[in-house]
Design a protein around this motif. Structure first.
Motif, PDB file in Angstrom:
ATOM      1  N   LYS A 124       0.805  -1.216   0.000  1.00  0.00           N
ATOM      2  CA  LYS A 124       0.000   0.000   0.000  1.00  0.00           C
ATOM      3  C   LYS A 124       0.843   1.274   0.000  1.00  0.00           C
ATOM      4  O   LYS A 124       0.319   2.385   0.125  1.00  0.00           O
ATOM      5  N   LEU A 125       2.157   1.111  -0.161  1.00  0.00           N
ATOM      6  CA  LEU A 125       3.052   2.260  -0.050  1.00  0.00           C
ATOM      7  C   LEU A 125       2.711   3.368  -1.038  1.00  0.00           C
ATOM      8  O   LEU A 125       2.677   4.547  -0.678  1.00  0.00           O
ATOM      9  N   SER A 126       2.458   3.024  -2.299  1.00  0.00           N
ATOM     10  CA  SER A 126       2.239   4.047  -3.329  1.00  0.00           C
ATOM     11  C   SER A 126       1.043   4.938  -3.016  1.00  0.00           C
ATOM     12  O   SER A 126       0.978   6.083  -3.465  1.00  0.00           O
ATOM     13  N   ARG A 127       0.081   4.428  -2.245  1.00  0.00           N
ATOM     14  CA  ARG A 127      -1.111   5.215  -1.922  1.00  0.00           C
ATOM     15  C   ARG A 127      -0.824   6.380  -0.990  1.00  0.00           C
ATOM     16  O   ARG A 127      -1.550   7.371  -0.987  1.00  0.00           O
ATOM     17  N   TRP A 128       0.212   6.247  -0.181  1.00  0.00           N
ATOM     18  CA  TRP A 128       0.373   7.184   0.934  1.00  0.00           C
ATOM     19  C   TRP A 128       1.614   8.052   0.864  1.00  0.00           C
ATOM     20  O   TRP A 128       1.806   8.915   1.721  1.00  0.00           O
TER      21      TRP A 128
END
Length: 400
Positions: A124-128
């Motif tokens: 989920k890194l790219s989301r935040w």
């Protein structure tokens, strides 16, 4: 921000409650800082600490529209710029549904503005990442499990995203030295990855008793979801080998049902119906006394960070046979804290289990005592929470 000042720490997994390890982290950090929990509520949860705040994203869309609308209005009056950031970031997603789902999750975070956003899952890194530019939020990423060892090897696009985004993360938390090595392969720097072992609550160690003499019938147990990475097919072949050698054995697998069809077929094909037992989920307060009724804990996994269930088995005095995967060699040392075997090797598994069976009681008690002492030293809550607090303090030291 002054050192030791109370921070707002978002410990984010996306669902509330989260895994047992993350819940222990939440409770420990809340004794020192304000913890914000963003996400959807999967089960009614109450935290008996004033420093823990749940910021729910409702799963029912009508309610979510109302809640997000109110939050958006508050954010508009607090910072129109940040509301615009939420809109623009949401529009980078393809479908209207995705845009709405992301927007409804971005708004509460931007409204509360945690100093640290501690993301638990690398996928989920790219989301935040946008939070860094939005208001100077510091991003901490935990490295654990299949998100690092398995998923990027099966998904080229995900692997590329790690190469692109890992260098941008403010700091990493790795659950094992092995995980740290994996992070370095995707562009993280060595001084930016802190290995902090899993937190085991003190209550676990109270269940310790020295290993008992092994019963005539060898009772083996594994704990973990039904998934190919858990290696149950190799464990079943090992049980078949034990049975073929005339060893009386039972093998219990504790996991949430239903049992996969391919596993049921394999048990039938290997004629193991009389020795394999499936146990549905056991509540945490009943798990440790139940595990103590077995002779051996078997971890047949193909990949792990460091398996919590192995640490718990070691903490309570249950002999462990583990595959040599991920970070497991960091805790299971042959002839000292347990038995370590190659992955995908039923013969080695069976041989190690026989060794446990044949180990004299005094030696078995010495090994399990050493295992208990090791995890009590390396995985205790007090010391490891202090390491997390130091990590947060370091990453926000220059926070403006």
């Amino acid at each position: 921000m002054k050192a030791n000042a109370s921070l707002k720490i978002a410990i984010y997994s996306g669902t509330i409650p989260s895994s047992i390890f993350i819940e222990h982290l939440i409770e420990g950090v809340a004794k020192h800082h304000h913890v914000l929990l963003f996400g959807t509520i999967k089960k009614a949860t109450q935290y008996n600490h004033p420093n823990i705040t749940i910021v729910e994203t409702p799963t029912k869309q009508l309610r979510n529209i109302g809640v997000t609308g109110i939050r958006s209005l508050k954010l508009f009056f607090k910072s129109p710029k940040l509301l615009n950031v939420a809109f623009r970031e949401a529009l980078t997603y393809k479908t209207r549904y995705e845009q709405w789902m992301r927007f409804s999750r971005f708004v509460p975070v931007l409204l509360h503005q945690p100093h640290v956003f501690h993301l638990q899952w690398a996928k989920k890194l790219s989301r935040w990442l946008f939070l860094q530019d939005a208001y100077g939020c510091k991003l901490v990423l935990s490295l654990r499990g299949t998100h690092i060892h398995i998923s990027p090897k099966a998904d080229v696009a995900l692997a590329q995203s790690y190469y692109d985004y890992f260098p941008k993360v403010d700091t990493f938390h790795a659950v094992s030295q092995d995980m740290k090595t994996e992070a370095l392969s995707y562009g993280a720097t060595a001084d930016n990855v802190k290995t902090i072992y899993t937190i085991l609550p003190d209550a676990v160690f109270n269940h310790f008793t020295p290993a008992k003499a092994v019963n005539e019938t060898l009772n083996i147990v594994s704990v973990g979801r039904y998934h190919w990475v858990k290696g149950y097919d190799y464990a079943l072949r090992a049980i078949k080998l034990l049975k073929a050698q005339g060893i009386q054995v039972t093998y219990t697998i504790i996991a949430s049902k239903p049992v996969p069809e391919d596993m049921l077929f394999m048990i039938n094909d290997l004629s193991l119906e009389d020795v394999v037992v499936f146990k549905d989920h056991v509540p945490q307060d009943a798990l440790f006394p139940y595990l103590k009724t077995f002779d051996v804990f078997l971890l047949p996994s193909l990949s792990e960070g460091i398996a919590n269930v192995v640490l718990e088995a070691m903490a309570i005095g249950l002999p462990v046979v583990s595959t040599n995967c991920g970070g497991m060699p960091e805790v299971v040392t042959p002839n000292q804290t347990g038995w370590l075997v190659p992955i995908r090797d039923p013969e080695a598994m069976a041989k190690a289990i026989i060794e446990v069976h044949q180990t004299p009681k005094e030696q078995l008690q010495m090994i399990t005592r050493q295992a208990h002492d090791f995890v009590k030293t390396q995985f205790n809550a007090k010391d490891n929470i202090q390491q997390f607090l130091a990590l947060y303090d370091t990453v926000v030291r220059n926070y403006k």
